[in-house]
Scaffold this active site. Structure first.
Site, PDB file in Angstrom:
ATOM      1  N   ALA A 124       0.712  -1.072   0.074  1.00 34.73           N
ATOM      2  CA  ALA A 124      -0.124   0.049  -0.182  1.00 34.73           C
ATOM      3  C   ALA A 124       0.757   1.115   0.044  1.00 34.73           C
ATOM      4  CB  ALA A 124      -1.177   0.062   1.189  1.00 34.73           C
ATOM      5  N   GLU A 125       1.798   1.112   0.985  1.00 33.87           N
ATOM      6  CA  GLU A 125       2.693   2.417   1.000  1.00 33.87           C
ATOM      7  C   GLU A 125       3.319   2.705  -0.365  1.00 33.87           C
ATOM      8  OE1 GLU A 125       2.071   0.622   4.743  1.00 33.87           O
ATOM      9  OE2 GLU A 125       2.782  -0.166   2.936  1.00 33.87           O
TER      10      GLU A 125
END
Length: 123
Positions: free
Chosen positions: A53-54
């Protein structure tokens, strides 16, 4: 907007990840009150071990000249790759939607003076 608002947005991304069969992790990058990018885990979909996600969120934000003014919000603790990328691109701060804990990635960020906030904060 407050950290809880931004983390709620990241949580929506995490829910999307879960629906798609991914790890339920979401992230957003903001500058002030403006959302610059948002994403969720896509490692399985993309057959890519670094499509967290990051990392996807950082990729979507693109190359910028104002990275130090950006804050990355995540629903989970960062891994070392994410921590290194935060340092490499001078992202200004990290807010984690988990209680305070110590991990090697967090220790690295703190040792390099990156502000790391846990929300909700341990009381």
């Amino acid at each position: 907007m407050s950290p809880s608002n931004f983390l709620a947005m990241a949580a929506i991304e995490a829910q999307l990840a879960a629906v798609e069969g991914e790890s339920a992790v979401g992230a957003i990058i903001v500058k002030g009150d403006e959302v610059i990018a948002k994403s969720h885990d896509r490692r399985i979909q993309h057959n890519n071990p670094i499509a967290t996600a990051e990392m996807e969120c950082i990729r979507l934000a693109g190359r910028r000249n104002d990275q130090a003014e950006l804050t990355l919000y995540s629903t989970d603790y960062p891994d070392m790759l994410t921590a290194g990328t935060i340092l490499q691109f001078s992202i200004g701060a990290l807010v984690i939607g988990q209680p305070l804990t110590s991990t090697p990635a967090i220790e690295l960020l703190l040792s390099k003076s990156v502000p790391v906030t846990f929300f909700p904060a341990n009381e």
